[in-house]
Design an enzyme around this catalytic site. Structure first.
Site, PDB file in Angstrom:
ATOM      1  N   CYS A 123      -0.250  26.885 -16.170  1.00 18.81           N
ATOM      2  CA  CYS A 123       0.639  26.058 -16.987  1.00 18.81           C
ATOM      3  C   CYS A 123      -0.159  25.186 -17.953  1.00 18.81           C
ATOM      4  CB  CYS A 123       1.525  25.198 -16.091  1.00 18.81           C
ATOM      5  SG  CYS A 123       2.894  24.388 -16.975  1.00 18.81           S
ATOM      6  N   CYS A 124      -1.206  24.548 -17.455  1.00 20.87           N
ATOM      7  CA  CYS A 124      -2.049  23.717 -18.315  1.00 20.87           C
ATOM      8  C   CYS A 124      -2.756  24.549 -19.374  1.00 20.87           C
ATOM      9  CB  CYS A 124      -3.083  22.960 -17.482  1.00 20.87           C
ATOM     10  SG  CYS A 124      -2.437  21.529 -16.590  1.00 20.87           S
ATOM     11  N   CYS A 232      -7.105  19.038 -16.184  1.00 21.13           N
ATOM     12  CA  CYS A 232      -6.212  20.002 -16.825  1.00 21.13           C
ATOM     13  C   CYS A 232      -6.975  21.114 -17.530  1.00 21.13           C
ATOM     14  CB  CYS A 232      -5.279  19.299 -17.810  1.00 21.13           C
ATOM     15  SG  CYS A 232      -6.132  18.456 -19.148  1.00 21.13           S
TER      16      CYS A 232
END
EC number: 1.8.4.10
Length: 240
Positions: A123-124, A232
């Site tokens: 997702c990051c 992240c």
């Protein structure tokens, strides 16, 4: 401030400057970068956390024309967007929105609903790292708000570095500042900041992946809670 892009510094020069500027005020570190390469060669990555709102004030004091951008995952807290708008009004500065073209609906179709709960790394990568890589191609340097005391992965951060990931000069003007110093600067200058910081959110990321931090916890314990993830992917400084 000159807009002429100059010769890219060597890694040896960056190491030497890092030592020379280690005890300098963050504004002087920013000024070195913009004078060394030219303002148009630099951009500042703003997350609208408290370190970054302080840096907005500092960066714009050195040169109001510098590009300031933010990574919009479409998953930020409403308070984060409100902080952006308050800063834009205060400084009469437009913040550049950098985002993936992949909508949350398209992401859900390709990767399943709420990808951040199952694989936050992907997702990051999709919503932050890949858009950042593309955006930074037009610059030779960037400025960040990371500090040594934030996390073990940042404990060896220098005020001036060569960013191996992106091939850029990286300025971390607050690297050696502690949290109290940053907050003192914010209060002295009356800089708008995210009100979530007053609600036990010392580090603020995306809404689904950030929780308040309990007394005695690490300041970044509220990020990706319940997982082993602590970065992240934007600032992968190796442990030494």
């Amino acid at each position: 401030m000159s807009q002429v892009v100059k010769e890219f510094p060597s890694k040896e020069e960056l190491k030497q400057v890092a030592q020379e500027l280690r005890d300098a005020h963050p504004i002087e570190i920013i000024r070195w970068g913009l004078e060394r390469l030219g303002t148009s060669a630099f951009t500042f990555a703003c997350s609208f956390g408290y370190e970054d709102v302080a840096l907005v004030d500092m960066v714009l004091e050195v040169d109001p024309s510098i590009d300031i951008f933010y990574l919009d995952t479409d998953l930020h807290f409403p308070e984060t967007y409100q902080t952006r708008d308050r800063l834009a009004e205060r400084y009469q500065k437009e913040f550049i929105r950098v985002a993936t073209t992949l909508t949350l609906e398209e992401q859900a179709k390709q990767y399943g609903e709420k990808l951040w709960t199952r694989n936050p790394d992907i997702c990051c990568r999709l919503r932050k790292v890949e858009p950042l890589k593309e955006f930074l191609k037009r610059y030779q340097g960037w400025i960040t708000g990371i500090r040594r005391e934030q996390a073990p992965t940042r404990a060896h951060t220098e005020v001036v570095e060569y960013d191996q990931t992106f091939g850029l000069v990286k300025l971390n003007p607050l690297a050696f500042w502690n949290s109290k110093q940053v907050w003192n600067y914010i209060h002295e200058k009356n800089i708008p900041y995210n009100p979530l910081h007053d609600q036990n959110y010392p580090s603020i990321g995306c809404l689904p992946c950030t929780r308040p931090v309990q007394p005695g916890e690490d300041p970044r314990a509220g990020r990706w809670a319940g997982t082993q993830k602590i970065e992240c992917g934007l600032h992968n400084t190796p442990l030494k």
